[in-house]
Design a protein around this motif. Sequence first.
Motif: not given
Length: 676
Positions: A179-191, A223-227
């Motif tokens: 779950t932590a890795v997923n949030s990190r990847i979504a954060e990189l994509q949004a940035r 699941m899409g990209a998390a904010p």
Amino acid sequence: MALSKRDYESYKSVVDKLVYKYLTKERSTAVSIITSAITGGSDKRKLADKLATITDKSLALKLADKAFSLLEDVGNHKSSSRKRAHKEEAENAKDGHDKESKKPRLDKQPLVASSQTSSPPTSDSAPTTALHQKQIEDIMAKAQAAIEERKKALTSTQQRGSAASLTSPSAAPAAANGTAVNSRIAELQARIRSQMGSVAGLPVPPLASVPLLGSSGFVNPFMGAAPPQMPGLMTPGVAGPPKPPGERPPPIILDSEGRTLDLMGKEVHITSRAPTLKANIRAKKRAEFKEKLSEKPTLEDLPETDYYDPRVPVRSSVRQSKLQFKFHEQGKFVQLAQRERAKARLDKLQSEISTAARRTGISSAARLAELQGESKDQLVSPKTPQIEWWDAVILQSNRYPKEGETAIAKADYITNLVEHPLEVNCVTDTEAPVALQVFLTAKERKKLRRMNRREAWKEKQDKIRLGLEPPPEPKVKMANLMRVLGTEAVLDPTKMERHVRDQMAKRQHEHEKANAERKLTPLQRKEKRLSKISEDTSSGVHVSVYRVTDLSNGSHKFKVETNAKQLLMTGTVVLFKDVNVVVVEGGPKQQKKYRQLMMNRIKWVEEARTNTNNVEPKCQLVWEGTVLERSFGEMLFKACPSESFARDHFKRHGVEQYWDLAYGTKLAEEADSAIL
């Protein structure tokens, strides 16, 4: 000085407080003068001159100084607020820079790249655009490579974690790491998307969809990209790593009744949060007050005091509800109307019967019988007593002797002495001796006056001879001027004439002064007039009862009432058809004057109105006599609709016999006229 709208309002409120502190009147005028002068650019002297029109000069100067000092305070506050705003902006910028410097190393390369790409364009627009595009492509390639590496690492970790989850219960940490890795990847994509969108004129390429790991550790392709998440915050719906046992909250222990207990088994009292807002406090107090009002006190709750009376019912202090409609029962007013109609029919029938009885003469005989009272047969008691009270004192037996028996008297009550009754003085007799008044003739009164004046003149002459009084000045008139003054009048006739006229004026002034001293004051004249009218009625009151057949004329009523008040007499006037009874109480002289008014002065026949009842207007003296005290107060009129009302009026004053006499006279006249 130019002020903004906000500064102007704040300055006006401060000036308003200042004016209310120093002035007691025309405060609004002073506030408008100060604000208009400040906005108009006036100085202190002009402002003080304007304020001097509504107050004194010293206070005007003081108010002007205070107003300008307040204006300076408003300016300083404005500049300080601007400096504070700039300072806050600088601090916020500095905090942002520190936060960027504290970010992980993994984010530094894209940031540096973005800072290079986000530099302002130069004059060579075409080469710069190509350079930017090339840099973006490099960044995207590096990001894709990093994502692929991460994906491979996560896939291998997932496979190992799923195999281990079948044999050991340690799968929860692996799921948390995923779950932590997923949030990190979504954060990189949004940035990356935000950095690419910041470059002007370049399209934002779509990012490749990266499969994210679900909370259970498996890949979730939907699941899409998390904010992007801020550091230190958790993504909603995603469980964080488990905390160690030392950092976990203590468990809550509840008993069977739902009370909180500690580890020792004791009850824990949790403090309730009290409201702090005024509205909540008032609402709470209102609810408590209503509860107290709803609770009715019982006799056991009341304090036992000496002044408490248990017989008095205890009322609750609850306010009664609003009055509701009260509807009448159906048919109520119909019954009332029927009663009124029946009463009207009964009155009509009674009037017809009385008219017929009056024509035949039956009513007059019946009324005379009522006035005469009970007959002699009714007055005789049906049962004769055994012995009368006056004989019971003398006779020994308790009954009268029968025929042939001798009456035996008590020996103690019969003696050889004669009992004389006590003499009682008459109530009207006075103890003081009455002196007979002597009246002189006119000739005798003149002779007595002449003798008294001569004695006074002789006494005055004797005092002058002895030197006790100075001799009076000669009484000089214009007629005897030459004879009294002689040669002095010839030498200076003008002087002598003035001297004579002065003496005449002096004598006139002394005469008028003596008359004024003997003159009575208005209060004394009133008392003298009342003393002539009033009489002493302590020994007895003289009463006269008159019957007037027609008293409908207003002038007659006025004369009857006004003369009684002027003569200080009391009584009453009862008005009833042709039996108008006038009762007056007073002294003998008052009765004489009032009798003259009623029998002679008022012309009853000549001044009567149109006679509709065929009754001759006249006044008749029914009775006159003496009583111990007055029965009525001030002379008042009383209109009575029936005979019973009139008799009750006299009965309330204890003199119903006055009405019986007057009404009996009327009935006797009717009986005589019916016979004739």
